[in-house]
Design a protein around this motif. Structure first.
Motif, PDB file in Angstrom:
ATOM      1  N   ALA A   6       0.834  -1.205   0.000  1.00  0.00           N
ATOM      2  CA  ALA A   6       0.000   0.000   0.000  1.00  0.00           C
ATOM      3  C   ALA A   6       0.870   1.258   0.000  1.00  0.00           C
ATOM      4  O   ALA A   6       0.545   2.263  -0.649  1.00  0.00           O
ATOM      5  CB  ALA A   6      -0.929  -0.009   1.212  1.00  0.00           C
ATOM      6  N   GLU A   7       1.990   1.193   0.712  1.00  0.00           N
ATOM      7  CA  GLU A   7       2.919   2.327   0.750  1.00  0.00           C
ATOM      8  C   GLU A   7       3.538   2.574  -0.624  1.00  0.00           C
ATOM      9  O   GLU A   7       3.661   3.726  -1.074  1.00  0.00           O
ATOM     10  CB  GLU A   7       4.006   2.040   1.787  1.00  0.00           C
ATOM     11  CG  GLU A   7       4.867   3.240   2.130  1.00  0.00           C
ATOM     12  CD  GLU A   7       5.870   2.931   3.231  1.00  0.00           C
ATOM     13  OE1 GLU A   7       6.660   3.835   3.561  1.00  0.00           O
ATOM     14  OE2 GLU A   7       5.888   1.791   3.751  1.00  0.00           O
ATOM     15  N   VAL A  48       2.217   1.781  -3.535  1.00  0.00           N
ATOM     16  CA  VAL A  48       1.148   2.316  -4.382  1.00  0.00           C
ATOM     17  C   VAL A  48       0.966   3.819  -4.129  1.00  0.00           C
ATOM     18  O   VAL A  48       0.805   4.608  -5.070  1.00  0.00           O
ATOM     19  CB  VAL A  48      -0.170   1.556  -4.126  1.00  0.00           C
ATOM     20  CG1 VAL A  48      -1.352   2.266  -4.786  1.00  0.00           C
ATOM     21  CG2 VAL A  48      -0.067   0.123  -4.645  1.00  0.00           C
ATOM     22  N   GLU A  49       1.025   4.224  -2.869  1.00  0.00           N
ATOM     23  CA  GLU A  49       0.862   5.640  -2.531  1.00  0.00           C
ATOM     24  C   GLU A  49       2.034   6.474  -3.056  1.00  0.00           C
ATOM     25  O   GLU A  49       1.842   7.585  -3.580  1.00  0.00           O
ATOM     26  CB  GLU A  49       0.741   5.788  -1.011  1.00  0.00           C
ATOM     27  CG  GLU A  49       0.476   7.217  -0.563  1.00  0.00           C
ATOM     28  CD  GLU A  49       0.276   7.328   0.946  1.00  0.00           C
ATOM     29  OE1 GLU A  49       0.256   8.465   1.447  1.00  0.00           O
ATOM     30  OE2 GLU A  49       0.157   6.278   1.615  1.00  0.00           O
ATOM     31  N   ILE A  50       3.259   5.961  -2.937  1.00  0.00           N
ATOM     32  CA  ILE A  50       4.425   6.671  -3.460  1.00  0.00           C
ATOM     33  C   ILE A  50       4.296   6.845  -4.965  1.00  0.00           C
ATOM     34  O   ILE A  50       4.591   7.921  -5.512  1.00  0.00           O
ATOM     35  CB  ILE A  50       5.717   5.911  -3.101  1.00  0.00           C
ATOM     36  CG1 ILE A  50       5.973   5.972  -1.595  1.00  0.00           C
ATOM     37  CG2 ILE A  50       6.916   6.485  -3.858  1.00  0.00           C
ATOM     38  CD1 ILE A  50       7.087   5.045  -1.127  1.00  0.00           C
ATOM     39  N   ALA A  85       1.546   6.999  -6.756  1.00  0.00           N
ATOM     40  CA  ALA A  85       0.519   8.000  -7.055  1.00  0.00           C
ATOM     41  C   ALA A  85       1.050   9.412  -6.852  1.00  0.00           C
ATOM     42  O   ALA A  85       0.732  10.328  -7.627  1.00  0.00           O
ATOM     43  CB  ALA A  85      -0.713   7.752  -6.187  1.00  0.00           C
ATOM     44  N   ASP A  86       1.875   9.622  -5.834  1.00  0.00           N
ATOM     45  CA  ASP A  86       2.445  10.955  -5.573  1.00  0.00           C
ATOM     46  C   ASP A  86       3.504  11.337  -6.601  1.00  0.00           C
ATOM     47  O   ASP A  86       3.605  12.494  -7.005  1.00  0.00           O
ATOM     48  CB  ASP A  86       3.058  11.000  -4.172  1.00  0.00           C
ATOM     49  CG  ASP A  86       2.011  10.956  -3.067  1.00  0.00           C
ATOM     50  OD1 ASP A  86       0.829  11.238  -3.368  1.00  0.00           O
ATOM     51  OD2 ASP A  86       2.362  10.607  -1.928  1.00  0.00           O
ATOM     52  N   ARG A 112      -3.447  -1.919  -8.873  1.00  0.00           N
ATOM     53  CA  ARG A 112      -3.460  -0.545  -8.337  1.00  0.00           C
ATOM     54  C   ARG A 112      -2.284   0.268  -8.890  1.00  0.00           C
ATOM     55  O   ARG A 112      -2.441   1.443  -9.216  1.00  0.00           O
ATOM     56  CB  ARG A 112      -3.414  -0.579  -6.806  1.00  0.00           C
ATOM     57  CG  ARG A 112      -4.673  -1.161  -6.173  1.00  0.00           C
ATOM     58  CD  ARG A 112      -4.626  -1.062  -4.664  1.00  0.00           C
ATOM     59  NE  ARG A 112      -4.658   0.339  -4.234  1.00  0.00           N
ATOM     60  CZ  ARG A 112      -4.373   0.748  -3.001  1.00  0.00           C
ATOM     61  NH1 ARG A 112      -3.995  -0.137  -2.084  1.00  0.00           N
ATOM     62  NH2 ARG A 112      -4.431   2.012  -2.678  1.00  0.00           N
ATOM     63  N   THR A 138      -1.956   3.815 -12.005  1.00  0.00           N
ATOM     64  CA  THR A 138      -1.129   5.020 -12.002  1.00  0.00           C
ATOM     65  C   THR A 138      -0.280   5.122 -13.259  1.00  0.00           C
ATOM     66  O   THR A 138      -0.160   6.187 -13.863  1.00  0.00           O
ATOM     67  CB  THR A 138      -0.214   5.036 -10.757  1.00  0.00           C
ATOM     68  OG1 THR A 138      -1.022   5.112  -9.576  1.00  0.00           O
ATOM     69  CG2 THR A 138       0.764   6.201 -10.789  1.00  0.00           C
TER      70      THR A 138
END
Length: 439
Positions: A31-32, A34-36, A38-39, A70, A74
């Protein structure tokens, strides 16, 4: 004008510490990532091998499919097969992530390089969002030393060393990658291999980082960025003109990695200059901690251990009863996976019952120690150990499959009824929280 690449590697989904699974840690670190992504907003995401730790169970396949889908939301994703990956499982993931083969062309968001064959090398192009640039990637899966199936035109290649044959395959990848290259084309080489001079974490299979199977840094192709996998310690490759990195594993996978800071690579690439590299640290996952000393010395630093996996070497004057209980009381948040009782002048060790099986030497270690006494040494020993390692990794045809992926894929390709389609539906329909019922 730049092209952006996010590089991750060596997830080893399914990896355990002794008998302990680490599902919650894998969920958190994926999840981390995936978040990186997206940013950062990359134009391409590269996974350079060892998606799994071996033959995966259904939960591990589900976890990989969910994370890759996911990431694919992106940016396009390219996954290279590592030495721990099974081509059939990666083909199943490919089938699932293309919606049962119904996606094609630009709709395919995740692509897999499963095997190195002259007619199957993955060479792909992706446009960059910033400027009129194109990212061209050549992907080279892991080449097993004793199952080197690449077909060479030169007859002499059959007797060449492993490094010489890898050099020839890399050159073939580069020829295809650089063909008709334009001034706005950025070249990427993604591979799962051991480059000489790289610093291992020693949680890799020992035979896979043997010097006989190291690739010379000077033999790597001249590209704008090299995304390497196989070594779990994040690091750059020291070769002028070849800006490349090992992304490393996202979690500390073994006690050989206790000093490693885990990260993903964020690379900005432009024509004619070195890439700008940023390492985005990964904060998820429990630390792996070695504790050594007398019980009272360990007690002094116990507050700093917290929620961690722990191996302890305890110095005692005589065999101590209830040592495991005493450590558990000192380290209430930790999971103690190994205890060694060290007595002056004694060579033996006492293990906690729950960790005893994890601490015994493995069959591979015993075989490596035994064979030199029977005259098998040097390169011959390396070849024997490579064969043994691959035999261990091969599925036993007499065993039932732990999940349905190969049966489902075979049935789907043959046009047969998919009685198990409900499981595939779970993979495809994974929601953002991954809260479906797990079996």
């Amino acid at each position: 004008m730049t092209g952006r690449v996010l590089h991750t590697s060596d997830w080893h989904l399914g990896r355990q510490i002794g008998r302990h699974r680490r599902d919650a840690e894998f969920d958190a670190v994926l999840a981390e990532i995936v978040e990186i992504a997206a940013d950062f907003g990359p134009d391409l995401i590269v996974h350079s091998g060892d998606l799994f730790d071996g033959r995966p169970g259904f939960d591990d396949v589900h976890r990989a499919a969910h994370a890759l889908r996911r990431l694919g939301d992106t940016a396009p994703v390219v996954v290279v097969a590592g030495n721990h990956d099974t081509p059939n499982v990666l083909r199943f993931l490919d089938y699932v992530l293309t919606d049962m083969g119904n996606r094609a062309g630009d709709e395919v968001r995740v692509r897999f390089a499963t095997e190195a064959r002259p007619d199957g090398l993955l060479i792909a192009e992706y446009p960059a969002a910033r400027g009129d640039l194109t990212l061209r990637i050549g992907a080279l899966p892991y080449l097993h030393p004793n199952r080197f199936a690449y077909d060479f035109a030169e007859p002499g290649a059959a007797t060449a060393t492993y490094a010489e044959r890898v050099r020839a395959v890399q050159a073939d990848v580069y020829r295809r990658l650089a063909a008709d290259r334009g001034p706005a084309d950025l070249l990427l080489f993604a591979a799962h291999l051991f480059v000489e001079g790289a610093t291992p974490s020693y949680s890799e299979r020992p035979v896979s980082i043997d010097a006989d199977y190291a690739v010379a840094a000077d033999d790597l192709p001249g590209v704008d960025y090299g995304a390497l996998g196989h070594i779990h310690k994040p690091q750059s490759v020291d070769r002028a003109g070849f800006p490349a990195r090992y992304a490393g594993s996202p979690l500390q996978l073994d006690f050989g990695e206790t000093r490693d800071t885990k990260s993903v690579v964020l690379a900005e690439i432009a024509p004619g200059r070195a890439p700008l590299i940023e390492l985005a640290p990964l904060k998820s996952g429990r630390r792996l901690v070695h504790l050594t000393g007398r019980l009272e010395e360990i007690a002094q630093g116990a507050e700093r251990v917290g929620d961690a996996w722990v191996k302890a070497v305890v110095d005692v004057d005589a065999p101590a009863a209830f040592l495991a209980e005493a450590l558990a009381k000192l380290l209430p948040q930790a999971t103690i996976v190994g205890i060694e009782e060290r007595i002056p002048g004694a060579a033996g060790q006492v293990l906690d019952r729950t960790a005893a099986t994890a601490e015994l030497p493995g069959v591979e270690d015993l075989l490596r120690e035994y064979l030199p006494g029977r005259g098998t040494t040097g390169r011959a020993l390396g070849h024997v150990m490579a064969t043994f390692s691959d035999l261990q990794a091969e599925p036993d045809p007499a065993e039932p499959a732990p999940c349905c992926e190969e049966t489902l894929l075979t049935a789907a390709i043959a046009g047969e009824s998919l009685d198990g389609v409900d499981r595939a539906g779970l993979l495809i329909g994974a929601d953002a929280t991954g809260t479906e019922e797990r079996r």
